[in-house]
Enzyme design. Sequence first.
Site, short mmCIF file in Angstrom:
data_model
loop_
_atom_site.label_atom_id
_atom_site.label_comp_id
_atom_site.label_asym_id
_atom_site.label_seq_id
_atom_site.Cartn_x
_atom_site.Cartn_y
_atom_site.Cartn_z
N GLY A 266 -59.88 22.05 -14.95
CA GLY A 266 -59.49 21.15 -13.87
C GLY A 266 -58.12 21.42 -13.29
O GLY A 266 -57.68 20.71 -12.41
N HIS B 160 -45.09 48.56 -1.68
CA HIS B 160 -45.88 47.72 -2.57
C HIS B 160 -47.24 47.51 -1.91
O HIS B 160 -47.46 47.98 -0.79
CB HIS B 160 -45.13 46.39 -2.79
CG HIS B 160 -45.77 45.47 -3.79
ND1 HIS B 160 -46.34 45.92 -4.95
CD2 HIS B 160 -45.92 44.11 -3.81
CE1 HIS B 160 -46.80 44.88 -5.62
NE2 HIS B 160 -46.58 43.78 -4.96
N ASP C 122 -41.57 43.56 -6.64
CA ASP C 122 -42.65 44.45 -7.06
C ASP C 122 -42.51 45.72 -6.24
O ASP C 122 -42.37 45.66 -5.02
CB ASP C 122 -44.02 43.82 -6.78
CG ASP C 122 -44.23 42.51 -7.54
OD1 ASP C 122 -43.30 42.09 -8.26
OD2 ASP C 122 -45.31 41.92 -7.40
N ASP D 288 -39.31 45.52 -12.18
CA ASP D 288 -40.76 45.28 -12.31
C ASP D 288 -41.34 46.08 -13.49
O ASP D 288 -41.25 47.31 -13.52
CB ASP D 288 -41.40 45.74 -10.98
CG ASP D 288 -42.91 45.68 -10.96
OD1 ASP D 288 -43.52 45.16 -11.91
OD2 ASP D 288 -43.49 46.15 -9.94
N HIS E 1 -59.10 52.64 -5.05
CA HIS E 1 -58.03 51.68 -5.27
C HIS E 1 -56.85 52.35 -5.96
O HIS E 1 -57.05 53.19 -6.84
CB HIS E 1 -58.51 50.50 -6.12
CG HIS E 1 -57.42 49.52 -6.42
ND1 HIS E 1 -56.88 48.71 -5.45
CD2 HIS E 1 -56.73 49.25 -7.57
CE1 HIS E 1 -55.91 47.97 -5.99
NE2 HIS E 1 -55.80 48.28 -7.27
N SER F 236 -52.77 51.20 -7.51
CA SER F 236 -51.93 50.03 -7.81
C SER F 236 -50.74 49.96 -6.86
O SER F 236 -50.33 50.95 -6.28
CB SER F 236 -51.45 50.14 -9.25
OG SER F 236 -50.48 49.15 -9.51
N HIS G 211 -47.87 48.84 -8.07
CA HIS G 211 -46.70 48.84 -8.97
C HIS G 211 -46.44 50.25 -9.50
O HIS G 211 -47.36 50.97 -9.86
CB HIS G 211 -46.95 47.91 -10.16
CG HIS G 211 -47.17 46.48 -9.75
ND1 HIS G 211 -46.14 45.58 -9.63
CD2 HIS G 211 -48.30 45.81 -9.42
CE1 HIS G 211 -46.63 44.41 -9.25
NE2 HIS G 211 -47.94 44.52 -9.11
N HIS H 29 -41.18 40.66 -14.63
CA HIS H 29 -42.54 40.81 -14.09
C HIS H 29 -43.42 41.54 -15.10
O HIS H 29 -43.94 42.62 -14.83
CB HIS H 29 -42.49 41.56 -12.76
CG HIS H 29 -43.66 41.26 -11.84
ND1 HIS H 29 -44.92 41.78 -12.05
CD2 HIS H 29 -43.76 40.51 -10.72
CE1 HIS H 29 -45.73 41.37 -11.09
NE2 HIS H 29 -45.05 40.58 -10.27
ZN LIG Z 1 -45.84 40.13 -8.37
ZN LIG Z 2 -46.69 41.73 -5.51
#
Ligand SMILES: [Zn+2]
Ligand SMILES: [Zn+2]
Length: 555
Positions: free
Chosen positions: A42, A133, A155, A187, A357, A359, A361, A383
């Site tokens: 919830g 990023h 990031d 990061d 895909h 990343s 980072h 992070h």
């Molecule tokens: Zn982030």
């Molecule tokens: Zn981000």
Amino acid sequence: MIQVIPLGGVGEIGKNMWCVRSPEGIIVLDCGFAFPTEEMYGVDLVLPDYKYLVENADLVRGVFISHGHEDHIGGLPYFLKRVPVPVYATPLTIGLIQGKLQEHNVKVPLHCMNARDRVTVGDMDIEFIQVCHSIADAVAIAVHTPTGTVLYTGDFKFDPTPIDNRPTDYFKLTELGEKGLLLLMSDSTNVTKKGFTPSEAAVAPALDAAFAQAPGRLIITTFASNIHRVQQILNAAARHGRKVALMGRSMLKVTQIAHDLGYLKYDDDLILDVDKVEQMPPEQVVMLATGSQGEPMAALSRLATMEYKGVSVTAGDTVLISAIPIPGNERSVGRIINSLVDKGANVLYESVQQGTHVSGHGSEEELKAMIAMTRPKFFIPMHGESRHLAKHAALARSMGVPEDNIAVCQNGDVVELDGETIKIVDRVPGGPVLVDGNVLWDVGQTLLKDRQRLARDGVATTVVTVDGNLDVLQGPDIVTRGFIDSADSQLILDEGKRRVVEVIDAAKARGTKDPEKLKGQIVETLSRYFGERTRRRPVQLVVIHQIKAEVETPG
Ligand SMILES: [Zn+2]
Ligand SMILES: [Zn+2]
């Protein structure tokens, strides 16, 4: 002397929020939220605990935002309601924040800053530095204070061939190092990944292959905020003669904002209305949908299970998931893939393997390069979960940052720097705050624990009416939900009722007449009995109606 305080974003990936406190004031870096875990029944979202800033509200000078991801901006409407201060961010990030604040009816000054812009706030001078990023317009934030300069990377990755031709500002980073950087906060997300994170441009060939091989309609899902990925998908659609239908609220909203601000470039006739999709030859259509994380109300999930504005997935469709599940979302993504496969679609979901895909980072070598360029005196990994922070700290040590100059912190730690040392000197509240509808509550736990027990063990309600002498007038009745539902459940409940009467009789014999005490004894007895018979301990509600005996009229 300055203090740096993480209120969120260490020991976890999500709800990033940091404070930098100088003698003259406090600035806030990022203000995100986190998604609830599966056992937070919830709960809509999780915020950093910003009590410290509410208590010091007169010192807070502003919030500086590194980029527009939810784990960096999602907490803003809630925080700004309590501490209304100006927000500083780059144009696209401001665009994304504006919509959010309007929804919550929050009004504060929003200041647009571009990379390399500087602004002075009290005795601090804040500078934005371009980084790459998985969203456009991301920056690192340098805070120049009388004690020295603090660099908050946000990031980042070091993408040498970014889609928008705006690479990470290596010159500025190196310049900070050359002038002498006091503290680097960096990061840690991909610290366990070797080498370099591939460039965003690396997904283009794989996207082209998917477009070329899909025999019919192509459905692609990715984060709407990944403007560069969306740009590449639009480019591929144009190259392959397909029209793009945008699906999902955030896909429509974010592409509109990014298009208006010039971050996303496409011809208007490339876009197809969703209600025209069914009239088009299948090989001329690509649908770009939200829902890469398996969110049940997002477009992809609706395409998979029922329909989205009259469109649903059929055999011959190809679905490409151009994203990877955020840890915790694997199961819901798996469920959607199964529904899509059941409908006869060809689902391409190993997006990293297929090269669809990459990343946002930086990996180990980029994190090293960040330290090498900026040559910080002190270092705080951020992070990341604990394992990421520990690994990143080790990486900094291996590059010559002395052990004593590295602080691995927890949310709520007050880290003090005087120019010569770094020390954790105090703690402020740093736990998660849960948002449930419009209500905010601390993890005081009882509410959450009750919900977990309700989900696991169900509920049993016992109602009994007694008179002033504890003689049972009516009941006891036991009603359950989500607890037992078997052939012998009536037998179990009958025996339960018998034991309740026993408890009442025993209390009467002892002369106890306190109903609260009696309630406790009933809960205890039933809990033991249900535990023995069913191995479940349901949440129990016991109601005792006590009807006072009529006062005798003296004769
Ligand atoms: Zn982030
Ligand atoms: Zn981000």
